[in-house]
Every structure is written in structure tokens, then in C-alpha cells.
Design an enzyme around this catalytic site. Structure first.
Site, short mmCIF file in Angstrom:
data_model
loop_
_atom_site.label_atom_id
_atom_site.label_comp_id
_atom_site.label_asym_id
_atom_site.label_seq_id
_atom_site.Cartn_x
_atom_site.Cartn_y
_atom_site.Cartn_z
CG ASP A 122 -2.21 7.35 0.43
OD1 ASP A 122 -1.23 8.31 0.09
OD2 ASP A 122 -3.11 7.25 -0.41
CG ASP A 127 -1.68 1.19 1.48
OD1 ASP A 127 -2.39 1.68 0.44
OD2 ASP A 127 -1.67 1.81 2.55
#
Length: 297
Positions: free
Chosen positions: A90, A88
Site C-alpha cells: 500500500d 510493502d
């Protein structure tokens, strides 16, 4: 030994006495616990063990650590080093939520950040929350994207994680519910092989308030993991995923090693492995990399 319990702390935070206490705790539960092996002095170490499940070993470690800022992850010794990293972006590879930071330029950061928090904790449908937040930014000048990127910080250890895994033959990719404007730049800076994310609609130098189809949602993260594994000829057991939000849960659960990194409460509660205190190099230590093997990124 069939399993390894890896302990990782912020630099200087792991003492030999702590390892001895943890080894004794495992032994008291009936485990055959081996001699601790330092991966990085006073930062990371392995305790090999047999006779307990990983869950039992981590529960014993949690009790023995008594709240100390030390991460403990137990995994099988076989197949420890992974060949695919899917991360991922963010609040994982970068320290911020880039959409929230972008919203600041429209004077909407707090309002949009509140929706983000609920979405990442699984309280809202991810797709609907994404469309709603982007819609609120309609008319924002694209110059705000560059301003947001200039202020975006890479999470400590992220560069070393990618550089070291690449150096040992692993494929590294970003999969994000965020946007290609940011994932492309992060991928280029850190050396990820590929990135997969969403595209913001832009017309006449301004955001249209739309997310271009197809939208990469929580289901797409798991699909990306399965697709890349198949393309690379790897079993899921040879994969490592890392993320912090509810939309990461499916890929964390399916990977051979899925790590919740400083995760939202719902994710931390469900994940098999968590890193709450150390930086992203912890993912290298859990795979058995020693400090001398880590490549600066």
C-alpha cells in the site's frame, strides 16, 4: 571508488550542470569525486566518490540541490545489485491504501483513513489500529473487495522494478500489513515470486470484521526479511526493502539497501535512503542498472 552517489529525477529533470555542481560540492568537502556517468539521459546518473561517508555525501547533495526535485542516494560500490527485493504494497507498489479505499464502500473512508495516517506515521500501535479499522467494516459485502481492486492503480515503475530484478536473478516478494485479496492479485500482475499479508474474515459473503490470525504486523516484516534471506542463503547486505510507513522501518533499517518511498514524515526522517520525486525505477538506478537494461513490466 568506494562509494556511488546516484541522482535520479523525473524524466528530463537532471542536467549536466547539476551533476557538475554536485561533483564540485563533494570535492570541496575533501572527497575524491569521479566523472559523472549517465544511467539514463537527463534522468539518472552516478557520481563515484571516496573520502566521505554516504551520509556526508547525501547531506552535501541535499544542500547543493537547493530543493530541486531530484533524489540523491549514496551507497557502497561493492555489492550494489541486490538479490532479494522485499516490498510493502500500500502506497508503495500500489498508489493507494487499499483498506481506506475499501472503507469507502461502507461510507467510512475519511474516518478509517485518519486512523491509517496516524498508524503509518507511528502514532498508533499498528496491530490495534488494524483490528479497529477492520472491525468497523463488519457486514460489508465482499463485492466491495472486487470493486476496490478494479480501481487500484500500480505505482509507476513498479512493473519494471520487479521484471528487471527477476531477469537478473533476484527473488521478489511483497510483505504487507494489508490483505491477501490484494497482495495476491498485485503479485500475479507484476510477477512477484511470493506475497505475505493478512487475511480478512469472510462469512456468508460478508466481512466478519475480523483479521484472521496470525496477524502480520511490523515485527513480522523484519522477520520475513530475515527468513527469506536465510532460505535464499543471502546476507542481509544483499537485500533491498522499500516501504512508506512506520511498520516498514525495521525492515528498511536491516536491509543492505532500505528505501523510504514517498514516505510518511517519521519514516522519511529515519530512513538512510529516500525517493521522494522519481518513480520506482529509481531503485534500479541506485543499483547501477542502466536504462538499456531495464525490462518493461
Amino acid at each position: 571508488m568506494s562509494h556511488i552517489l546516484t541522482l535520479v529525477a523525473p524524466a528530463g529533470g537532471l542536467a549536466a550542470a547539476t551533476l557538475a555542481r554536485l561533483r564540485a560540492s563533494l570535492t570541496a568537502l575533501g572527497a575524491d569525486a569521479g566523472t559523472p556517468d549517465w544511467l539514463a539521459p537527463e534522468e539518472a546518473a552516478d557520481i563515484p566518490f571516496a573520502g566521505l561517508s554516504p551520509e556526508q555525501a547525501m547531506a552535501a547533495a541535499t544542500a547543493a540541490l537547493e530543493g530541486a526535485p531530484i533524489d540523491a542516494i549514496a551507497i557502497p560500490a561493492e555489492g550494489r545489485r541486490k538479490r532479494l527485493l522485499l516490498a510493502d504494497m500500500d502506497s508503495t507498489i500500489v498508489t493507494s491504501e487499499t483498506l481506506d479505499e475499501l472503507a469507502a464502500y461502507a461510507g467510512l473512508k475519511e474516518e478509517i483513513a485518519a486512523i491509517t495516517r496516524r498508524s503509518m506515521n507511528g502514532e498508533l500501535d499498528f496491530r490495534q489500529a488494524l483490528v479497529e479499522r477492520v472491525g468497523m467494516l463488519k457486514g460489508l459485502d465482499v463485492a466491495a473487495l472486487e470493486e476496490t481492486w478494479a480501481a487500484t492503480e500500480i505505482t509507476p515503475g513498479a512493473g519494471a522494478l520487479v521484471a528487471t530484478m527477476r531477469a537478473h536473478g533476484a527473488h521478489c516478494a511483497i510483505v504487507s500489513g494489508g490483505f491477501t485479496f490484494f497482495t495476491g492479485r498485485v503479485a500475479e500482475r507484476l510477477g512477484f515470486h511470493a506475497h505475505y499479508s493478512n487475511t480478512l474474515g469472510v462469512a456468508d459473503g460478508k466481512l466478519t470484521g475480523r483479521v484472521e490470525e496470525p496477524i502480520l504486523d511490523r515485527d513480522a516484516k523484519l522477520a520475513t526479511l530475515k527468513r527469506l534471506s536465510a532460505e535464499l542463503g543471502l546476507p542481509l547486505s544483499a537485500t533491498l526493502t522499500v516501504g512508506d510507513g512506520a511498520n516498514d522501518l525495521a525492515m528498511l533499517g536491516a536491509a543492505g539497501l532500505g528505501v523510504a518511498f514517498r514516505a510518511k514524515p517519521v519514516v522519511a526522517a529515519a530512513a538512510r535512503a529516500r525517493v521522494d520525486h522519481a518513480d520506482l525505477r529509481a531503485l534500479l538506478f541506485v543499483q547501477g542498472y542502466r536504462a538499456s537494461e531495464i525490462v518493461a513490466g
